[in-house]
Write an enzyme that holds these catalytic residues in place. Structure first.
Site, PDB file in Angstrom:
ATOM      1  N   LYS A  66      -7.930  -6.310  -4.618  1.00  0.00           N
ATOM      2  CA  LYS A  66      -7.877  -5.011  -3.923  1.00  0.00           C
ATOM      3  C   LYS A  66      -8.947  -4.019  -4.389  1.00  0.00           C
ATOM      4  O   LYS A  66      -9.424  -3.221  -3.600  1.00  0.00           O
ATOM      5  CB  LYS A  66      -6.480  -4.379  -4.072  1.00  0.00           C
ATOM      6  N   ASP A 103      -1.084   0.496   2.380  1.00  0.00           N
ATOM      7  CA  ASP A 103       0.156   0.309   1.610  1.00  0.00           C
ATOM      8  C   ASP A 103       0.955   1.608   1.462  1.00  0.00           C
ATOM      9  O   ASP A 103       2.154   1.651   1.722  1.00  0.00           O
ATOM     10  CB  ASP A 103      -0.159  -0.216   0.201  1.00  0.00           C
TER      11      ASP A 103
END
Ligand code: ATR
Length: 276
Positions: A66, A103
């Site tokens: 990420k 997210d």
């Protein structure tokens, strides 16, 4: 031409993203496919070059890439830049790679779907200060949750996020347990409730305020030990499943400019995970 998407990570075989996106493609009659691709860290750069050459329209990024993926992207969305983490890559019409992070916003959508938008003034206790916690803290602040406290086993990690937010407090887990009655919303973001984890609770909920809203970002198991304890205290609980589905739906929207049906997906996955 058929569009294709992927999720890259290491490990990747447990990801539920391919099943979710492929169901949405089918439901919405979109000619596209979504595949899991195992990419170890040393092959990240080569994998991205391959995706570009082979014409992927976009992909999701999971652990451990990420943050590592950022240098290979052309642009970053504002929230992804703040978080220093990307979970969604979009190949723009001009062929550029743009990174987003869905997210945190996925969590806020899931929370507000469950309890509405009228709780923004409540003091929020965020428990945990890892990558997931950073995303949620920034997204909650962006969405108007102004009273944020972060509790963590290592207080310095919580303080680092608070410093970046520019507001809020960092406290220990013991302090959080002690002052639990002050908080209207709790969000469990440590890895302590994971199915593969040790099932330890970050702390006891004995002093939980009446009417508190308690969320967990873990969705397997659906009812984590933390949420079970919250239910016993009469709290309104929000499982991690909504966050998972909404982060995917927001990514889907960035890729295809259409919004998929999140309710039916939540129901479908809930049945698979053994919930009612
Ligand atoms: P993620 O990307 O899922 O957020 P992470 O970055 O590894 O995962 O962060 C894990 C979080 O869980 C951290 O807040 C960690 O606390 P530390 O900062 O003190 O390491 C927390 N954590 C992990 N195991 C824990 C445990 N057994 N009890 C309490 N906190 C725990």
């Amino acid at each position: 031409m058929k569009k294709w998407f992927a999720v890259i990570g290491d490990p990747i075989e447990h990801s539920k993203s391919p099943a979710m996106h492929n169901v949405w493609f089918e439901e919405m009659a979109i000619d596209a496919a979504y595949i899991p691709v195992h990419v170890p860290s040393h092959q990240l750069e080569a994998a991205i070059a391959g995706f570009k050459t082979l014409g992927a329209s976009g992909w999701n990024v999971t652990i451990p890439h990420k943050t590592a993926i950022i240098p290979y992207l052309d642009e970053l969305d504002e929230l992804a830049e703040k978080m220093g983490a990307v979970n969604t890559v979009v190949r723009t019409k001009e062929g550029k790679l743009k990174g987003y992070n869905t997210d945190g916003l996925g969590f806020v959508r899931s929370l507000e779907e469950a309890v509405g938008k009228s709780h923004k003034d409540k003091p929020v206790l965020l428990i945990g200060a890892g990558g997931a916690a950073r995303g949620i803290a920034f997204a909650m602040q962006q969405q108007g949750y102004m009273n944020l406290t972060i509790a963590n086993r290592t207080v310095a990690n919580a303080q680092a996020i608070i410093d970046e937010l520019g507001t809020g407090r960092a406290i220990s887990l013991a302090q959080a347990e002690e002052s639990l009655a002050d908080f209207g919303i709790l969000v469990q973001m440590t890895s302590a409730g994971l199915v593969t984890g040790d099932f330890s609770m970050p702390f006891s909920l004995n002093r939980l305020a009446k009417g508190a809203i308690v969320a967990d970002i873990v969705y397997n198991p659906l009812m984590t030990p933390f949420l079970q304890a919250a239910v016993e205290k009469g709290a309104t609980v929000v499982t991690g499943l909504g966050m998972f589905v909404h982060q995917g739906a927001i990514a889907f929207h960035y890729w295809l400019d259409e919004y998929p049906n999140t309710n039916s997906m939540i129901a479908r996955l809930k049945a698979q995970l053994g919930g009612q």
